[in-house]
Scaffold this motif. Structure first.
Motif, PDB file in Angstrom:
ATOM      1  N   GLU A 385      29.961  66.087  33.036  1.00 47.85           N
ATOM      2  CA  GLU A 385      30.853  65.030  32.568  1.00 47.85           C
ATOM      3  C   GLU A 385      30.264  64.267  31.385  1.00 47.85           C
ATOM      4  OE1 GLU A 385      30.247  64.251  36.819  1.00 47.85           O
ATOM      5  OE2 GLU A 385      30.135  66.226  35.828  1.00 47.85           O
ATOM      6  N   ASP A 386      28.929  64.143  31.355  1.00 44.72           N
ATOM      7  CA  ASP A 386      28.281  63.472  30.226  1.00 44.72           C
ATOM      8  C   ASP A 386      28.483  64.261  28.934  1.00 44.72           C
ATOM      9  OD1 ASP A 386      27.255  61.407  31.855  1.00 44.72           O
ATOM     10  OD2 ASP A 386      25.561  62.673  32.441  1.00 44.72           O
ATOM     11  N   VAL A 387      28.460  65.584  29.036  1.00 43.47           N
ATOM     12  CA  VAL A 387      28.670  66.421  27.850  1.00 43.47           C
ATOM     13  C   VAL A 387      30.100  66.240  27.343  1.00 43.47           C
ATOM     14  CG1 VAL A 387      28.650  68.789  26.954  1.00 43.47           C
ATOM     15  CG2 VAL A 387      26.940  68.066  28.633  1.00 43.47           C
ATOM     16  N   VAL A 388      31.057  66.184  28.272  1.00 46.37           N
ATOM     17  CA  VAL A 388      32.455  65.959  27.878  1.00 46.37           C
ATOM     18  C   VAL A 388      32.593  64.611  27.182  1.00 46.37           C
ATOM     19  CG1 VAL A 388      34.807  65.677  28.732  1.00 46.37           C
ATOM     20  CG2 VAL A 388      33.329  67.436  29.734  1.00 46.37           C
ATOM     21  N   PRO A 396      36.337  73.320  29.423  1.00 48.26           N
ATOM     22  CA  PRO A 396      35.874  74.713  29.281  1.00 48.26           C
ATOM     23  C   PRO A 396      34.887  74.892  28.122  1.00 48.26           C
ATOM     24  CG  PRO A 396      38.239  74.654  29.657  1.00 48.26           C
ATOM     25  CD  PRO A 396      37.808  73.247  29.415  1.00 48.26           C
ATOM     26  N   HIS A 397      35.154  74.230  27.005  1.00 44.07           N
ATOM     27  CA  HIS A 397      34.253  74.325  25.859  1.00 44.07           C
ATOM     28  C   HIS A 397      32.884  73.746  26.209  1.00 44.07           C
ATOM     29  CE1 HIS A 397      33.607  74.573  21.389  1.00 44.07           C
ATOM     30  NE2 HIS A 397      32.608  73.773  21.750  1.00 44.07           N
ATOM     31  N   CYS A 398      32.879  72.618  26.892  1.00 44.67           N
ATOM     32  CA  CYS A 398      31.610  71.998  27.272  1.00 44.67           C
ATOM     33  C   CYS A 398      30.860  72.861  28.284  1.00 44.67           C
ATOM     34  CB  CYS A 398      31.870  70.601  27.849  1.00 44.67           C
ATOM     35  SG  CYS A 398      32.505  69.426  26.620  1.00 44.67           S
ATOM     36  N   GLY A 399      31.596  73.514  29.184  1.00 45.12           N
ATOM     37  CA  GLY A 399      30.952  74.411  30.135  1.00 45.12           C
ATOM     38  C   GLY A 399      30.252  75.559  29.427  1.00 45.12           C
TER      39      GLY A 399
END
Length: 452
Positions: A385-388, A396-399
């Protein structure tokens, strides 16, 4: 592995006899070489080489297809198969083809070694690429898996890439050294022909064997040639250690993370993998230090702060020749960057810094920007969630971004808090400001904007 060896003259005679038999049967029923090639699905060139006695090691499947095309009876087929066996007896004595001798004992990694060994031994996987940050132990793991496979009866062909750090002693008079180098050159596109090196074909034939490419630059490997190699040598298994995946069909990606180094809460765990590794290095440099409860607490903090990275732990342990454990812990907690240079061998520290710098430089711009923000945040752990939140990009991109960073070895998974969290490795945090995370000319791209 017992083998029968014919003299060169005997092997040549056996191969010539096979060619004469094929040519005789072909002429008897009135076929041209082209027609026999069409009927058998074997190339005209292969038919021509067989009949001229130039084939180094005819495969059993090749002779079967030719026999079917010629519609041979049982006795004629048996005669062809006998000629193949006589010619194929040119195998070299591979029982001495063992992997190099490791310089250090294996600390942990037994579970990983067992998985790789079984997958390659059974043939469930024929191409395994072990990736991870430099110094994490890829070569040592490959040595262990190769040793186990050699004990199981597989000859091992080992090739270390030029410039790679060889943390092992090569075997003396290895009969497979030259063919292994030829095979590595073939996969790197050397030579004008896509034909598998005859020396390797003669050495292996249909037998099971392991080829290890240690420290390979996967960006320079030729996938088309890999396919030909695996088809021509059906028993061959390939184990690659590299900084990045090959990203080709059929590749089994094996991500090697640093050793487990749980956060020290309560009593320190002397059985934690990173702690055991550090204790092994401690015995070499300071055998006078008794690992009592206080010492184990300091060691646990050092291991956790250095994320269980083996080369970083070995470098930190070398500093105990000039300081005590509490001082070492204090340096690690304040600024661990100086400890990344091994006091006994400055080349180790330089190698680690340079290779981590190359890894960071090889990341897409958005990934490097994300690492910069995570380092600047000063938090030990971060969540998906921090990356998002930091990138403003879809989940999906952050994953995919997080997966890329895991594969690159610059972050590791952390379950200390009982949830799926991640940590930027200490060696990355320590070097990021001086290498890839330094500002570049022009306006920086938003985090995550590069293609995953």
């Amino acid at each position: 592995m017992a083998t029968t060896i014919l003299s060169p003259e005997g092997a040549t005679a056996a191969t010539a006899a096979l060619g004469s038999l094929i040519r005789g049967h072909r002429l008897r029923i009135g076929l041209t070489q082209r027609e026999l090639a069409d009927l058998s699905t074997i190339s005209v060139r292969a038919i021509r080489d067989l009949e001229k006695g130039k084939a180094q090691r005819p495969r059993t499947d090749t002779v079967r297809l030719i026999s079917d095309a010629l519609r041979l009876g049982p006795r004629a087929r048996t005669a062809l198969e006998d000629a193949v066996r006589r010619g194929g007896a040119r195998h070299l004595p591979l029982e001495r083809s063992a992997p190099p001798v490791p310089l250090h004992p294996l600390i942990e990694r037994r579970a990983e070694a067992a998985v790789i060994t079984e997958e390659l031994r059974s043939g469930a996987e024929r191409l395994i690429t072990v990736v991870g940050l430099s110094g994490v132990g890829k070569t040592r793991l490959a040595l262990e898996a190769a040793s186990r496979l050699h004990d199981a009866g597989l000859p091992v062909l080992w090739h270390t890439a030029p410039g790679a750090v060889a943390d092992c002693l090569p075997a003396d008079e290895d009969p497979a050294a030259a063919p292994a180098a030829d095979c590595a050159g073939f996969l790197h596109g050397d030579g004008p022909s896509d034909t598998v090196p005859p020396a390797l074909t003669a050495l292996l034939g249909d037998r099971a064997a392991l080829l290890v490419l240690d420290g390979a630059d996967t960006g320079r490997l030729d996938f088309q040639r890999l396919g030909r190699l695996l088809r021509e040598l059906p028993g061959l298994r390939l184990l690659v250690t590299a900084d990045t995946p090959w990203n080709v069909p059929g590749e089994r990606l094996f991500l090697l993370a640093p050793l487990e180094a749980p956060a020290p809460t309560g009593a320190a765990r002397p059985d934690a993998p990173a702690t055991r590794f550090f204790l092994d290095r401690l015995r070499r440099v300071r055998p006078d230090i008794v690992p009592d409860d206080r010492a184990l607490t300091d060691i646990a903090w050092v291991c956790h702060r250095l994320d269980g990275h083996p080369l970083a732990l070995a470098a930190a342990a070398s500093w105990l020749t000039v300081c005590d454990l509490p001082t070492l812990r204090g340096i690690v907690e304040s600024d661990p960057a100086p400890l990344l240079d091994h006091l006994a061998d400055g080349r180790s520290g330089s190698h680690l810094r340079e290779s981590v710098g190359r890894t960071l430089d090889g990341l897409p711009t958005g990934h490097r920007s994300l690492i910069t923000e995570l380092c600047a945040a000063g938090r030990d752990e971060f969540l998906l969630e921090d990356v998002v939140r930091l990138t403003g990009l879809p989940l999906p991109h952050c994953g995919r971004t997080v997966r890329d960073l895991l594969v690159g070895g610059v972050i590791r998974s952390s379950t200390d808090g009982g949830r799926s969290a991640f940590r930027v490795l200490c060696v990355v945090r320590a070097l990021a400001s001086a290498t890839a995370c330094a500002p570049t000319a022009g306006a920086p791209a938003p985090a995550g904007t590069a293609a995953a």
